[in-house]
Design an enzyme around this catalytic site. Structure first.
Site, mmCIF file in Angstrom:
data_model
loop_
_atom_site.group_PDB
_atom_site.id
_atom_site.type_symbol
_atom_site.label_atom_id
_atom_site.label_comp_id
_atom_site.label_asym_id
_atom_site.label_seq_id
_atom_site.Cartn_x
_atom_site.Cartn_y
_atom_site.Cartn_z
ATOM 1 N N GLU A 1 -3.866 28.385 32.366
ATOM 2 C CA GLU A 1 -4.784 29.420 32.832
ATOM 3 C C GLU A 1 -4.974 29.410 34.345
ATOM 4 O O GLU A 1 -6.103 29.337 34.844
ATOM 5 C CB GLU A 1 -6.130 29.306 32.113
ATOM 6 C CG GLU A 1 -6.037 29.583 30.620
ATOM 7 C CD GLU A 1 -7.389 29.574 29.925
ATOM 8 O OE1 GLU A 1 -8.402 29.256 30.581
ATOM 9 O OE2 GLU A 1 -7.437 29.867 28.726
ATOM 10 N N TRP B 1 -8.669 24.603 19.364
ATOM 11 C CA TRP B 1 -9.528 24.076 20.424
ATOM 12 C C TRP B 1 -10.911 23.860 19.840
ATOM 13 O O TRP B 1 -11.572 24.816 19.517
ATOM 14 C CB TRP B 1 -9.582 25.069 21.594
ATOM 15 C CG TRP B 1 -10.232 24.494 22.802
ATOM 16 C CD1 TRP B 1 -11.530 24.636 23.190
ATOM 17 C CD2 TRP B 1 -9.600 23.679 23.792
ATOM 18 N NE1 TRP B 1 -11.762 23.955 24.358
ATOM 19 C CE2 TRP B 1 -10.585 23.364 24.749
ATOM 20 C CE3 TRP B 1 -8.315 23.169 23.972
ATOM 21 C CZ2 TRP B 1 -10.317 22.572 25.863
ATOM 22 C CZ3 TRP B 1 -8.054 22.390 25.069
ATOM 23 C CH2 TRP B 1 -9.046 22.099 26.009
ATOM 24 N N LYS C 1 -16.753 23.598 20.712
ATOM 25 C CA LYS C 1 -15.682 24.144 19.882
ATOM 26 C C LYS C 1 -14.989 23.072 19.044
ATOM 27 O O LYS C 1 -14.008 23.349 18.362
ATOM 28 C CB LYS C 1 -14.648 24.866 20.744
ATOM 29 C CG LYS C 1 -15.161 26.121 21.445
ATOM 30 C CD LYS C 1 -14.030 26.885 22.108
ATOM 31 C CE LYS C 1 -14.537 28.106 22.855
ATOM 32 N NZ LYS C 1 -15.183 27.770 24.128
#
Length: 693
Positions: free
Chosen positions: A408, A545, A566
């Site tokens: 990312e 995740w 998460k």
């Protein structure tokens, strides 16, 4: 046929008759520590971090700066005569400057890789005198050191992994090639009938004269029998580190077959001088061939291999990143229990112990560097340095099948794309045999930073950060139709789950900026997502995740500051969420029978549903003694009873099933139901807060 075997045994007996002379001793006790802003030091034992509390409980309020560690030490007597002395650090967050007796020993930039300094010339001339080492560790974000911020995870400050004092002979296997073992094992043409292995050894001569040596490389099977041996006489120049190669061909090898059969050979490298062993290094050898086929999946040694993947952050509640092997073992036990076959070690280099355990457990590993979240245009040199360290330090772990280059990172796109391509070329020069991967958080292949690695990873959070939960199916189908020959991995997916937050009133999209993160919504997300993934061969591998909740020191969401929830397991590793059992039922060979929504004890609706996970066939489910009719959900282990009526007060739900051995499995939960009016009122408030479902 017996004479060569007898000769080999005699040679090995001679080689092992003298104790190897490399000495490695822990260097973790007796340290003094203080933050640079403090005046008083405290006694600490390594591993240690100064952020074990503040990075985990207060969003944006933690100490990021310099910490100073000092230690006075005497060399062990065995190290005092004719030895080269090194300090080896397994990890310091994140820039370290080391001095010995007031003299600069070295600087290392990067919080997750090992590094080693030769301190021989800095020690007291009288080896029986005390020495002092000072380590300045600094975890302040820097634009030239990745990661360049604390946004996606915190870089814990401190000497948070063990330190070793190492002594070698003046002639030895090199210790300073990016803190690697100095031995690199490659394998080619691996089949169940034959395999080729090449052992490259870097030798270092610290004297001023050539050294006459014998280099012995031996391959042993698991039972300790030698299956291959090469003895190489050589004359080692004192000018630079030299490389020597031994080639082996093994017939009918026992292959490393992941969790099914993680068989390991070991390669022992001996350096002999004047008839005695002066150095010895041992490395694992797992003979395997990994192939990723676009649109089909992963093949391990020619067999289709299920890629049941989790991501792992290393930190935990109350400890930060200062872990012992006990914590690593506990994490691995949970990863194995859930049935994972592969693990993405995100988003940074992790403990060598953890990689080694993955070797022996049969987990395929995605290893990566922390080029993540943001680009500064100043990090290129450090990214290349950290990738070199990751690859060379971890080169011999058969569990590692792919190198992660970035996660990312975007604008400026041309810079990021060019740097990723350069990292790919560097990885392939250092290790031509493993794959490379980069990860994008957007869902379109045309993104300008994509396709600069061999595998394209995409992080997709349908129903959480974008769209609706079921949108994943349309996304996968679209990519498969348009780019059928591209190797795609779903590198992250999921949703937050605060186990203290429970409600039946959920839909298929969510406002992630909320302070209410119901576990039930995350469970629904994974039920739908895994159903899609398991039927989509275009996704070569997927990684949920995350395996564990972890600290995010800049966040304040979901009712718990500085926490990403998460995970399948809570931050303290004490509670397994419903989604843990969802994946265990889908992935594990261990019998599972589990009733979901067990923490949603205060029911909001009189007409509700019952969900059970069973990998031993359709169970018998009863509500208050009445048998319920089940339908299959998103996978073969997913069973749902729709539109069941609760009575006011206490309700008992039971499930029973038999496993393949005839053992009876049972599960039981208790729900309380008061009034539909309360549910209607809560539904109205939820819709108002989250903008409707």
């Amino acid at each position: 046929m017996k004479r060569p075997i007898l000769l080999l045994s005699l040679l090995l007996g001679a080689a092992f008759s003298v104790h190897a002379q490399r000495i490695e001793t822990p260097f973790n006790d007796g340290w003094q520590f203080r933050r640079a802003i403090d005046t008083i030091s405290q006694n600490v034992t390594l591993p240690h971090t100064w952020n074990a509390e503040d990075m985990q409980v207060r969003a944006g309020d933690f100490y990021a700066g310099e910490g100073i560690y000092t230690k006075t030490f005497m060399l062990p007597e065995a190290m005092r005569s004719g030895k080269r002395i090194f300090l080896r650090f397994e990890g310091v967050g994140q820039v370290a400057e080391v001095s010995v007796n007031g003299q600069f020993a070295g600087r290392h930039m990067g919080g997750y890789s090992a590094f080693v300094f030769d301190i021989t010339p800095l020690l007291r001339e009288d080896r029986s005198e005390a020495n002092m080492v000072v380590v300045k560790a600094d975890n302040a974000a820097r634009k030239e050191v990745i990661p360049v911020n604390h946004s996606l995870f915190g870089v814990y400050g401190g000497i948070y992994r063990p330190v070793w004092l190492v002594a070698t002979d003046s002639v030895s296997v090199a210790t300073t090639d990016h803190a690697s073992s100095g031995v690199y094992i490659t394998q080619r043409n691996v089949t169940d009938t034959a395999a080729e292995a090449r052992v490259r050894v870097l030798l270092d001569n610290a004297t001023l004269q050539p050294a006459d040596l014998t280099l012995v490389n031996t391959v042993y099977d698991r039972s300790g029998h030698a299956v291959a041996l090469e003895t190489k006489p050589l004359r080692l120049s004192p000018q630079g580190v030299r490389e020597y190669i031994s080639d082996f061909r093994l017939t009918n090898p026992h292959l490393w077959q992941g969790r099914e059969d993680p068989y390991l050979y070991r390669v022992e490298t001996l350096v002999q001088r004047y008839g005695r062993t002066v150095d010895s290094i041992v490395n694992p050898l797992g003979l395997r061939h990994v192939e990723l086929r676009a649109g089909e999946g992963c093949y391990l040694n020619g067999k289709k291999y299920p890629m049941y993947g989790v991501c792992r952050h290393q930190d935990r509640w109350g400890l930060g990143s200062a872990l012992t092997n006990r914590e690593h073992d506990e994490d691995l036990a949970l990863i194995m229990e859930v049935g994972a076959t592969t693990v993405r070690l995100a988003h940074y280099q992790q403990s060598d112990y953890f990689y080694s355990k993955c070797d022996s457990l049969g987990l395929l590993v995605w290893a990566e560097i922390p080029f993540v979240n943001q680009v500064t245009t100043y990090e290129a040199d450090n990214a290349k340095s950290q990738l070199s360290e990751l690859i060379l330090q971890s080169f011999n772990h058969p569990s590692i099948y792919i190198w992660g280059l970035h996660n990312e990172v975007y604008k400026p796109h041309r810079y990021t794309a060019a740097l990723t391509a350069e990292l790919h070329r560097l990885a392939k020069r250092l290790d031509p045999d493993r794959y490379t991967v980069s990860v994008n958080g957007y869902g379109h292949m045309e993104h300008p930073v994509n396709l600069n690695a061999e595998v394209q990873g995409m992080n997709r959070y349908f129903g959480w950060y974008e769209g609706r939960i079921g949108d994943m199916q349309r996304w996968v189908d679209g990519l498969a139709a348009k780019y059928p020959e591209t190797i795609l991995m779903l590198s992250e997916y999921g949703a937050e789950a605060n186990t203290a937050h429970q409600t039946e009133l959920i839909g298929d999209t969510y406002n992630y900026n909320s302070q209410f993160y119901p576990e039930t919504y995350a469970t629904k997300t994974h039920e739908i997502h895994w159903g899609i993934i398991s039927r989509s061969p275009y996704i070569v591998a997927s990684y949920l995740w995350n395996m564990f909740d972890f600290a995010v020191p800049m966040w304040d969401r979901g009712g718990v500051p500085a926490r990403n929830m998460k995970g399948l397991v809570t931050f303290d590793r004490k509670l397994k969420k419903d989604v843990f059992y969802w994946y265990k039922a889908n992935w594990s060979k261990e019998p599972v029978l589990y009733l979901a929504q067990r923490r949603l004890t205060e029911r909001e609706r009189g007409v509700t549903s019952v969900t059970v996970y069973s990998n031993v066939g359709e169970p018998s489910v009863r509500l208050n003694g009445r048998k319920l009719t089940l339908r299959q959900g998103t996978t073969a282990v997913h069973f749902v009873a729709d539109s069941v009526w609760l009575k006011r007060g206490r309700n008992i739900v039971t499930a029973t099933a038999k496993d393949g051995a005839g053992n009876v499995l049972t599960d039981r939960i208790e729900w309380l139901y008061a009034s539909d009016k309360a549910g209607a009122a809560q539904e109205f408030e939820m819709k108002k807060e989250h903008g409707g479902f």
